[in-house]
Design an enzyme around this catalytic site. Sequence first.
Site, PDB file in Angstrom:
ATOM      1  N   CYS A 168       1.033  -1.198   0.256  1.00  0.00           N
ATOM      2  CA  CYS A 168       0.083  -0.035  -0.023  1.00  0.00           C
ATOM      3  C   CYS A 168       0.815   1.276   0.116  1.00  0.00           C
ATOM      4  O   CYS A 168       0.351   2.322  -0.132  1.00  0.00           O
ATOM      5  CB  CYS A 168      -0.966   0.069   1.194  1.00  0.00           C
ATOM      6  SG  CYS A 168      -2.215  -1.220   1.116  1.00  0.00           S
ATOM      7  N   HIS A 247      12.182   0.783   6.246  1.00  0.00           N
ATOM      8  CA  HIS A 247      11.843  -0.461   5.923  1.00  0.00           C
ATOM      9  C   HIS A 247      12.104  -1.457   7.013  1.00  0.00           C
ATOM     10  O   HIS A 247      13.174  -1.538   7.534  1.00  0.00           O
ATOM     11  CB  HIS A 247      12.560  -0.811   4.706  1.00  0.00           C
ATOM     12  CG  HIS A 247      12.137  -1.989   4.024  1.00  0.00           C
ATOM     13  ND1 HIS A 247      11.808  -3.303   4.492  1.00  0.00           N
ATOM     14  CD2 HIS A 247      11.573  -2.207   2.538  1.00  0.00           C
ATOM     15  CE1 HIS A 247      11.329  -4.160   3.642  1.00  0.00           C
ATOM     16  NE2 HIS A 247      11.235  -3.423   2.377  1.00  0.00           N
ATOM     17  N   HIS A 334      -2.267  20.124   6.502  1.00  0.00           N
ATOM     18  CA  HIS A 334      -3.237  19.247   6.109  1.00  0.00           C
ATOM     19  C   HIS A 334      -2.529  17.679   6.380  1.00  0.00           C
ATOM     20  O   HIS A 334      -1.165  17.546   6.233  1.00  0.00           O
ATOM     21  CB  HIS A 334      -3.542  19.298   4.915  1.00  0.00           C
ATOM     22  CG  HIS A 334      -4.139  20.837   4.441  1.00  0.00           C
ATOM     23  ND1 HIS A 334      -5.393  21.117   4.816  1.00  0.00           N
ATOM     24  CD2 HIS A 334      -3.691  21.850   3.707  1.00  0.00           C
ATOM     25  CE1 HIS A 334      -5.464  22.320   4.374  1.00  0.00           C
ATOM     26  NE2 HIS A 334      -4.546  22.671   3.912  1.00  0.00           N
ATOM     27  N   HIS A 338      -3.065   7.450   4.748  1.00  0.00           N
ATOM     28  CA  HIS A 338      -3.756   6.036   3.803  1.00  0.00           C
ATOM     29  C   HIS A 338      -4.810   5.459   4.496  1.00  0.00           C
ATOM     30  O   HIS A 338      -4.879   5.088   5.522  1.00  0.00           O
ATOM     31  CB  HIS A 338      -2.456   5.181   3.770  1.00  0.00           C
ATOM     32  CG  HIS A 338      -2.781   3.661   3.311  1.00  0.00           C
ATOM     33  ND1 HIS A 338      -3.301   3.725   2.212  1.00  0.00           N
ATOM     34  CD2 HIS A 338      -3.082   2.462   3.784  1.00  0.00           C
ATOM     35  CE1 HIS A 338      -3.696   2.321   1.842  1.00  0.00           C
ATOM     36  NE2 HIS A 338      -3.410   1.729   2.656  1.00  0.00           N
ATOM     37  N   HIS A 367     -14.841   5.512   3.343  1.00  0.00           N
ATOM     38  CA  HIS A 367     -16.104   5.363   3.019  1.00  0.00           C
ATOM     39  C   HIS A 367     -16.523   5.255   1.827  1.00  0.00           C
ATOM     40  O   HIS A 367     -17.341   4.212   1.586  1.00  0.00           O
ATOM     41  CB  HIS A 367     -16.839   6.282   3.895  1.00  0.00           C
ATOM     42  CG  HIS A 367     -18.266   6.268   4.085  1.00  0.00           C
ATOM     43  ND1 HIS A 367     -19.188   6.850   3.118  1.00  0.00           N
ATOM     44  CD2 HIS A 367     -19.158   5.468   4.786  1.00  0.00           C
ATOM     45  CE1 HIS A 367     -20.362   6.399   3.343  1.00  0.00           C
ATOM     46  NE2 HIS A 367     -20.402   5.697   4.363  1.00  0.00           N
ATOM     47  N   ASN A 371     -10.423   0.589   0.821  1.00  0.00           N
ATOM     48  CA  ASN A 371      -9.001   0.681   0.648  1.00  0.00           C
ATOM     49  C   ASN A 371      -8.606   0.218  -0.840  1.00  0.00           C
ATOM     50  O   ASN A 371      -8.761  -0.939  -1.114  1.00  0.00           O
ATOM     51  CB  ASN A 371      -8.479  -0.183   1.810  1.00  0.00           C
ATOM     52  CG  ASN A 371      -6.955  -0.461   1.806  1.00  0.00           C
ATOM     53  OD1 ASN A 371      -6.145   0.164   1.068  1.00  0.00           O
ATOM     54  ND2 ASN A 371      -6.351  -0.863   2.847  1.00  0.00           N
TER      55      ASN A 371
END
Length: 460
Positions: A168, A247, A334, A338, A367, A371
Amino acid sequence: MELLLAIFLFPLAYSIILLCKNLWARRDQNCYMMHYECFKASEDLKLNTDTCASIVMRNKNLGIEEYKFLLQTIVSSGIGEDTYSPRIVLSGQEDTPSLKDSLLEIEEIMYDTLDKLFAKTGVSPSEIDILVVNVSLLSPSPSLTARIINRYKMREDIKSYNLSGMGCSASLLAIDIVRNIFKVRKNALAVVVSTESMGPNWYCGREKSMMLSNCLFRVGGCSMLLTNKRAVKHRALFKLNCLVRTHLGSNDEAYNCCIQIEDSLGFRGFCLTKKLTKAAALSFTENLKVLVPKVLPLWALLRYVIASRYRKKTDSRVLELVGVGLNFKTGVEHFCIHPGGRAVIDGVGKSLGLTEYDLEPARMALHRFGNTSAGGLWYVLGYMEAKKRLKKGDRILMISFGAGFKCNNCVWQVMNDLEDANVWEDCIASYPPKSVANPFIERYGWINDPSASFVKLDWD
């Protein structure tokens, strides 16, 4: 005396020349985003309550306990009625996906977003110097980049990169590749395509940790146009200020918390374990150690250091406690988180002390679109723009997590006042809705009834 003066002035002058040369060279190393285009599937692919229930009920591998688990997950996921399902799942072919089905799903997303990207920017595909595509769970031959190059007849000297298995957080990884190429290639144009192969990777077994992906992941993606041309920066949407990648692949627990495997019956799927939030916390902690000094002003850092001496040490393994004491709003206006699920959004929100206003874009993207994996960040950004929140000079912190385990974060600076409704155009007026309660519980709440264990389900 004159000789000593010359000896002193020569290295000084040389240093000044080098400094000016480096500063001049850096002017062409900036990374500007000219436009981004999110994918919105056709209405026939919408996954509402009834459709979702029928897909669940036709899986004969599930028992009543699995139904209860799925119901509870769907209800608490924060996903609404208008997300989009892979076509082969709606047609009942999720257990027998073909390569043709896989490619059709990906190509529809790639070509739809690229067509619109080129049309809106006026840039010809033949002008593109760099192409990066990231799709974690599909890596055909010829590659996806080769398919794009063939369709749009791009130049022979284009530099192409095909990323797989990155999860992702792959969008920011792809942008980092572009950013680094920009350092050595002047006046370049780059395209990044970020999406995921959902249909062929639909899980048909009964392991709870692997069924989660079916409840959360939906069809989506995004194509972006980036450049380092100073001549067009006045038309850019954003400028990349900094990007930090972390990582934790050397940590076995983090490595295995989000992984593609086969269950005991041979069904392939994506396993999401309870260790995922711990891995997110650890990677977020390491990432912030590098990112914070690049983002927050000196006085805010000093204040944090002083306050930390009198505050009880927090557990870096708990996501909600990672950023306690840091005031990110001194350096960022802002927050683009994710939309991986409610737990991630809530955890990051508590960690950074964010308000519901700050979290609204991520919640609403989850919503409305679910995802969408690596493409999810851009639906969140699109919501901010559609709501006319983004003003010239504002800074946006993007936060992403992905398999590996990775945490990739960056900060964008808004270059112009933005108000394009983009992919949200047909529904932004109705967001945020008065209630995000999932109607699934109203129609199928009987599954939670203790007597349901004795109910015989009619599979036909």
